[in-house]
Scaffold this motif. Structure first.
Motif, PDB file in Angstrom:
ATOM      1  N   VAL A  59       0.858  -1.190   0.000  1.00  0.00           N
ATOM      2  CA  VAL A  59       0.000   0.000   0.000  1.00  0.00           C
ATOM      3  C   VAL A  59       0.891   1.236   0.000  1.00  0.00           C
ATOM      4  CG1 VAL A  59      -1.794   1.289   1.227  1.00  0.00           C
ATOM      5  CG2 VAL A  59      -1.800  -1.222   1.271  1.00  0.00           C
ATOM      6  N   ARG A  60       0.599   2.153  -0.910  1.00  0.00           N
ATOM      7  CA  ARG A  60       1.282   3.441  -0.984  1.00  0.00           C
ATOM      8  C   ARG A  60       0.233   4.528  -0.835  1.00  0.00           C
ATOM      9  NH1 ARG A  60       3.632  -0.364  -4.192  1.00  0.00           N
ATOM     10  NH2 ARG A  60       5.915  -0.539  -4.010  1.00  0.00           N
ATOM     11  N   TRP A  61       0.583   5.609  -0.129  1.00  0.00           N
ATOM     12  CA  TRP A  61      -0.441   6.559   0.309  1.00  0.00           C
ATOM     13  C   TRP A  61       0.092   7.979   0.238  1.00  0.00           C
ATOM     14  CZ3 TRP A  61      -1.748   7.524   6.092  1.00  0.00           C
ATOM     15  CH2 TRP A  61      -2.957   8.224   6.220  1.00  0.00           C
ATOM     16  N   THR A  62      -0.683   8.869  -0.376  1.00  0.00           N
ATOM     17  CA  THR A  62      -0.408  10.298  -0.274  1.00  0.00           C
ATOM     18  C   THR A  62      -1.537  10.950   0.521  1.00  0.00           C
ATOM     19  OG1 THR A  62      -1.615  11.007  -2.276  1.00  0.00           O
ATOM     20  CG2 THR A  62       0.658  10.242  -2.562  1.00  0.00           C
ATOM     21  N   HIS A  63      -1.191  12.008   1.252  1.00  0.00           N
ATOM     22  CA  HIS A  63      -2.219  12.730   2.005  1.00  0.00           C
ATOM     23  C   HIS A  63      -1.926  14.228   1.969  1.00  0.00           C
ATOM     24  CE1 HIS A  63       0.426  13.295   5.575  1.00  0.00           C
ATOM     25  NE2 HIS A  63       0.922  12.134   5.208  1.00  0.00           N
ATOM     26  N   ALA A  64      -2.985  15.014   1.948  1.00  0.00           N
ATOM     27  CA  ALA A  64      -2.883  16.457   1.775  1.00  0.00           C
ATOM     28  C   ALA A  64      -2.763  17.167   3.112  1.00  0.00           C
ATOM     29  CB  ALA A  64      -4.108  16.970   1.032  1.00  0.00           C
ATOM     30  N   GLU A  65      -2.219  18.384   3.048  1.00  0.00           N
ATOM     31  CA  GLU A  65      -2.128  19.211   4.256  1.00  0.00           C
ATOM     32  C   GLU A  65      -3.496  19.767   4.656  1.00  0.00           C
ATOM     33  OE1 GLU A  65       0.417  22.989   6.107  1.00  0.00           O
ATOM     34  OE2 GLU A  65       0.676  22.420   3.993  1.00  0.00           O
ATOM     35  N   TRP A  66      -4.353  20.018   3.661  1.00  0.00           N
ATOM     36  CA  TRP A  66      -5.656  20.629   3.917  1.00  0.00           C
ATOM     37  C   TRP A  66      -6.745  19.841   3.212  1.00  0.00           C
ATOM     38  CZ3 TRP A  66      -2.398  24.799   1.482  1.00  0.00           C
ATOM     39  CH2 TRP A  66      -1.553  25.385   2.427  1.00  0.00           C
ATOM     40  N   SER A  67      -7.999  20.104   3.574  1.00  0.00           N
ATOM     41  CA  SER A  67      -9.133  19.438   2.912  1.00  0.00           C
ATOM     42  C   SER A  67      -9.627  20.272   1.737  1.00  0.00           C
ATOM     43  CB  SER A  67     -10.251  19.145   3.914  1.00  0.00           C
ATOM     44  OG  SER A  67     -10.625  20.321   4.617  1.00  0.00           O
ATOM     45  N   ILE A  68     -10.353  21.356   1.992  1.00  0.00           N
ATOM     46  CA  ILE A  68     -10.789  22.247   0.917  1.00  0.00           C
ATOM     47  C   ILE A  68     -10.318  23.648   1.249  1.00  0.00           C
ATOM     48  CG2 ILE A  68     -12.742  23.244  -0.326  1.00  0.00           C
ATOM     49  CD1 ILE A  68     -14.317  20.756   0.168  1.00  0.00           C
ATOM     50  N   GLY A  69      -9.289  24.089   0.536  1.00  0.00           N
ATOM     51  CA  GLY A  69      -8.781  25.434   0.752  1.00  0.00           C
ATOM     52  C   GLY A  69      -7.662  25.499   1.768  1.00  0.00           C
ATOM     53  N   ARG A  70      -6.933  26.588   1.691  1.00  0.00           N
ATOM     54  CA  ARG A  70      -5.781  26.821   2.570  1.00  0.00           C
ATOM     55  C   ARG A  70      -6.198  26.920   4.031  1.00  0.00           C
ATOM     56  NH1 ARG A  70      -1.123  28.190   0.493  1.00  0.00           N
ATOM     57  NH2 ARG A  70      -2.183  28.824  -1.443  1.00  0.00           N
ATOM     58  N   SER A  87      -7.549  24.800   5.933  1.00  0.00           N
ATOM     59  CA  SER A  87      -8.669  23.957   6.379  1.00  0.00           C
ATOM     60  C   SER A  87      -8.124  22.698   7.052  1.00  0.00           C
ATOM     61  CB  SER A  87      -9.558  23.586   5.194  1.00  0.00           C
ATOM     62  OG  SER A  87      -8.809  22.915   4.199  1.00  0.00           O
ATOM     63  N   ALA A  88      -8.941  22.092   7.899  1.00  0.00           N
ATOM     64  CA  ALA A  88      -8.521  20.883   8.598  1.00  0.00           C
ATOM     65  C   ALA A  88      -8.317  19.758   7.593  1.00  0.00           C
ATOM     66  CB  ALA A  88      -9.568  20.485   9.623  1.00  0.00           C
ATOM     67  N   PRO A  89      -7.241  18.984   7.718  1.00  0.00           N
ATOM     68  CA  PRO A  89      -6.989  17.899   6.762  1.00  0.00           C
ATOM     69  C   PRO A  89      -7.954  16.740   6.967  1.00  0.00           C
ATOM     70  CG  PRO A  89      -5.390  17.795   8.529  1.00  0.00           C
ATOM     71  CD  PRO A  89      -6.194  19.054   8.762  1.00  0.00           C
ATOM     72  N   MET A  90      -8.102  15.936   5.932  1.00  0.00           N
ATOM     73  CA  MET A  90      -8.871  14.705   6.071  1.00  0.00           C
ATOM     74  C   MET A  90      -8.183  13.752   7.030  1.00  0.00           C
ATOM     75  SD  MET A  90     -10.168  14.011   2.165  1.00  0.00           S
ATOM     76  CE  MET A  90     -10.856  12.414   2.612  1.00  0.00           C
ATOM     77  N   TYR A  91      -6.844  13.793   7.029  1.00  0.00           N
ATOM     78  CA  TYR A  91      -6.058  12.893   7.878  1.00  0.00           C
ATOM     79  C   TYR A  91      -5.085  13.721   8.731  1.00  0.00           C
ATOM     80  CZ  TYR A  91      -7.891   9.202   4.874  1.00  0.00           C
ATOM     81  OH  TYR A  91      -8.723   8.357   4.197  1.00  0.00           O
ATOM     82  N   HIS A 115      -7.165  18.711  -0.762  1.00  0.00           N
ATOM     83  CA  HIS A 115      -7.634  17.407  -1.226  1.00  0.00           C
ATOM     84  C   HIS A 115      -7.650  17.329  -2.754  1.00  0.00           C
ATOM     85  CE1 HIS A 115      -9.769  13.621  -0.925  1.00  0.00           C
ATOM     86  NE2 HIS A 115     -10.810  14.094  -1.603  1.00  0.00           N
ATOM     87  N   ALA A 116      -8.259  18.297  -3.408  1.00  0.00           N
ATOM     88  CA  ALA A 116      -8.329  18.271  -4.867  1.00  0.00           C
ATOM     89  C   ALA A 116      -6.941  18.334  -5.497  1.00  0.00           C
ATOM     90  CB  ALA A 116      -9.197  19.422  -5.374  1.00  0.00           C
ATOM     91  N   GLY A 117      -6.064  19.090  -4.884  1.00  0.00           N
ATOM     92  CA  GLY A 117      -4.730  19.273  -5.450  1.00  0.00           C
ATOM     93  C   GLY A 117      -3.854  18.041  -5.404  1.00  0.00           C
TER      94      GLY A 117
END
Length: 282
Positions: free
Chosen positions: A220-231, A233-237, A260-262
């Motif tokens: 399993v390989r995984w990327t995760h974002a710093e934010w959810s929607i917009g600068r 914002s709380a991350p999903m993870y 997230h989108a990025g």
């Protein structure tokens, strides 16, 4: 913008599911989009890694598969993916999934383990903590930016682009031709091709269903974002959640400065995913 090797459809319970194969020189990779998305989500990845052969379905209730009826849910999508693989003569493939597509990918591995060689999860897949106040009965409230697209006619792509970049895609480049290419696939006769029922049922399954994330049995390989929607914002993870799931992975990539989108709809996000897929294919 992408090289199309094949556009087709497969018959699944409820209708005909559309898919597109983006041609390349590698073995095929099954690419599963997110909850309110469609197959052109993978245009950025293919632009950055044109050697990748990507099998990109429109999940039921989205895009060219919008008329495929429910029930929806992660298990139904996973079974649909096996039908796509069967029709294309693919026995076992690497799978990449973005957001809810990561959850579908894990469910595919759980239900049909012989079909999945590896998993690449793009800001999704591992269990989420529901936002405060979210329940199975009001899950549509988590997708107000998406439901706001529905039930209104977008006479111009520019108007839809402006709405999208003010809500879901706040940090995306509105002048990006790939974004216009993506959003154009959303619309037919000025209406967004996204089933509200699919959005709610899949959202309920994603937030509140059982996710088979332990002992997956493949890399399993995984990327995760710093934010959810917009600068900012709380991350999903959040960091503590990343620390909990990271031991299940052979590679974890933090995409600081992206939301997230990025994680897939930008050059940097697509390049990070491409690097992990090259690892998986090596």
């Amino acid at each position: 913008m992408t090289t199309t090797s094949e556009v087709g459809s497969v018959t699944v319970p409820g209708g005909d599911l559309a898919y597109e194969v983006l041609g390349g020189s590698t073995a095929p990779v099954l690419a599963i989009h997110g909850i309110s998305s469609h197959r052109r989500l993978w245009s950025w990845l293919h632009a950055e890694a044109p050697e990748l052969t990507l099998v990109t379905p429109d999940l039921r209730g989205r895009g060219d598969s919008v008329e495929v009826q429910g029930p929806y849910g992660l298990a139904r999508h996973a079974d649909d993916m096996t039908t796509v693989l069967d029709v294309l003569g693919l026995d076992r493939v690497p799978v990449v999934g973005m957001s809810m597509g990561g959850f579908v990918a894990l469910e595919l591995r759980h239900r049909h383990p012989e079909r999945v060689a590896s998993l690449t999860l793009v800001d999704g897949g591992f269990p989420l903590t529901p936002p405060p106040g979210l329940t199975p009965d009001n899950v549509e409230s988590a997708f107000a930016d998406r439901t706001g697209r529905l039930g209104r006619r977008w006479d111009r792509l520019d108007a839809y682009l402006e709405y999208f970049c003010s809500t879901t895609g706040q940090l995306l480049d509105p002048d990006d031709p790939l974004l216009r290419h993506y959003l154009d696939h959303d619309l037919r006769d000025g209406l967004v091709r996204l089933s509200a029922d699919a959005l709610v049922e899949d959202g309920r399954d994603t937030f509140f269903g059982d996710v088979p994330w332990r002992d997956v049995g493949v890399p399993v390989r995984w990327t995760h974002a710093e934010w959810s929607i917009g600068r900012e914002s709380a991350p999903m993870y959040p960091a503590d959640v990343v620390d909990m799931y990271a031991p299940q992975c052979v590679s974890v990539v933090a995409l600081d400065g992206l939301d997230h989108a990025g994680t897939i709809m930008t050059v940097r996000g697509a390049q990070a995913t491409a690097a992990l897929l090259r690892e998986a294919l090596a």
